[in-house]
Write an enzyme that holds these catalytic residues in place. Structure first.
Site, PDB file in Angstrom:
ATOM      1  N   GLU A  37       0.838  -1.205   0.000  1.00  0.00           N
ATOM      2  CA  GLU A  37       0.000   0.000   0.000  1.00  0.00           C
ATOM      3  C   GLU A  37       0.871   1.254   0.000  1.00  0.00           C
ATOM      4  OE1 GLU A  37      -2.901   2.345   3.150  1.00  0.00           O
ATOM      5  OE2 GLU A  37      -2.545   0.199   3.409  1.00  0.00           O
ATOM      6  N   ASP A  41       0.878   3.972  -3.049  1.00  0.00           N
ATOM      7  CA  ASP A  41       0.545   5.373  -2.796  1.00  0.00           C
ATOM      8  C   ASP A  41       1.579   6.289  -3.449  1.00  0.00           C
ATOM      9  OD1 ASP A  41      -0.824   7.600  -1.213  1.00  0.00           O
ATOM     10  OD2 ASP A  41       1.192   7.697  -0.371  1.00  0.00           O
ATOM     11  N   SER A 110      -7.179   1.551   0.120  1.00  0.00           N
ATOM     12  CA  SER A 110      -5.896   0.996   0.556  1.00  0.00           C
ATOM     13  C   SER A 110      -5.524  -0.241  -0.254  1.00  0.00           C
ATOM     14  CB  SER A 110      -5.956   0.650   2.045  1.00  0.00           C
ATOM     15  OG  SER A 110      -6.172   1.802   2.821  1.00  0.00           O
ATOM     16  N   GLU A 113      -4.316   0.755  -3.708  1.00  0.00           N
ATOM     17  CA  GLU A 113      -2.924   1.193  -3.642  1.00  0.00           C
ATOM     18  C   GLU A 113      -1.980  -0.007  -3.567  1.00  0.00           C
ATOM     19  OE1 GLU A 113      -3.310   5.551  -1.427  1.00  0.00           O
ATOM     20  OE2 GLU A 113      -3.211   3.722  -0.209  1.00  0.00           O
TER      21      GLU A 113
END
Length: 227
Positions: A37, A41, A110, A113
């Site tokens: 994650e 990101d 999440s 990502e």
């Protein structure tokens, strides 16, 4: 099946789909998706920044910053997760399922990502393989929606105010988990300007907590007649 869900390494894909709540209830699992994650990101922030730079040659930096925030915020990434068919593929613990985990924007965003990060690794860290898949999703976002969301980003508004009033450094945030369950954590953020706390906020993830802290700071400025 969406191309973003087609992996050479199925174990890597399974890790990307594995929420912490699943690992907490299945002790034979080797790990959850939070490191992926983090990577995803960073990749999304880079691709979205370049995307906006190329799509809007006349747009100023501050507006691109606002639109980037809108393009990769929790609500938008959750919609992408549903669009590509991630929602019911997520590996959740039973408690998280009972609490609506498959439709929880925080869990959806999440996991999206994490899948982006995993896809990048699965393709020998070649971002050019990933880029067209992400940009196609960005293309699907109505421009008016992006403009509306970008106009209400409290973090950007606070930063603009601080810069316009002579601060030499932008606001900084101190964010930590203060409660909640593993599948539904609660974070507390404090925003500092020139080393002083000027706002606090809570949220189900760090981004939301920081936005709430910025909104709190803006509300205090408005109450003092400074905004």
């Amino acid at each position: 099946m969406h191309k973003l869900l087609i992996f050479n390494d199925e174990k890597l894909f399974r890790r990307a789909l594995t929420h912490r709540s699943f690992v907490n209830e299945n002790f034979n699992e080797s790990g959850h998706n939070e490191r992926l994650e983090f990577l995803g990101d960073a990749i999304l922030n880079f691709i979205s920044g370049e995307y906006l730079y190329e799509q809007n040659p006349e747009m100023a930096e501050d507006e691109m910053t606002r639109r980037r925030s809108a393009l990769v915020d929790e609500k938008q990434l959750a919609r992408f997760a549903t669009e590509v068919g991630l929602d019911f593929r997520i590996r959740l613990g039973e408690g998280a399922k009972r609490e609506g985990g498959y439709t929880n924007p925080n869990i959806l965003s999440s996991t999206f990502e994490a899948v982006v990060g995993a896809y990048y690794l699965d393709n020998n860290r070649n971002i050019e393989v990933l880029r067209p898949l992400i940009e196609q999703l960005f293309d699907s976002v109505p421009k008016d929606v992006m403009v509306v969301r970008s106009s209400i980003d409290s973090k950007n508004k606070l930063q603009e105010f601080v810069q316009a009033n002579g601060a030499t450094t932008p606001p900084t945030y101190d964010t930590e988990q203060v409660g909640g369950m593993s599948h539904a954590p609660e974070f507390l953020a404090k925003v500092y300007v020139n080393g002083k706390v000027c706002g606090e906020g809570k949220g189900r993830n760090k981004k939301d907590a920081e936005k709430e802290a910025a909104a709190d700071a803006l509300a205090k400025l408005k109450k003092r007649g400074l905004l």
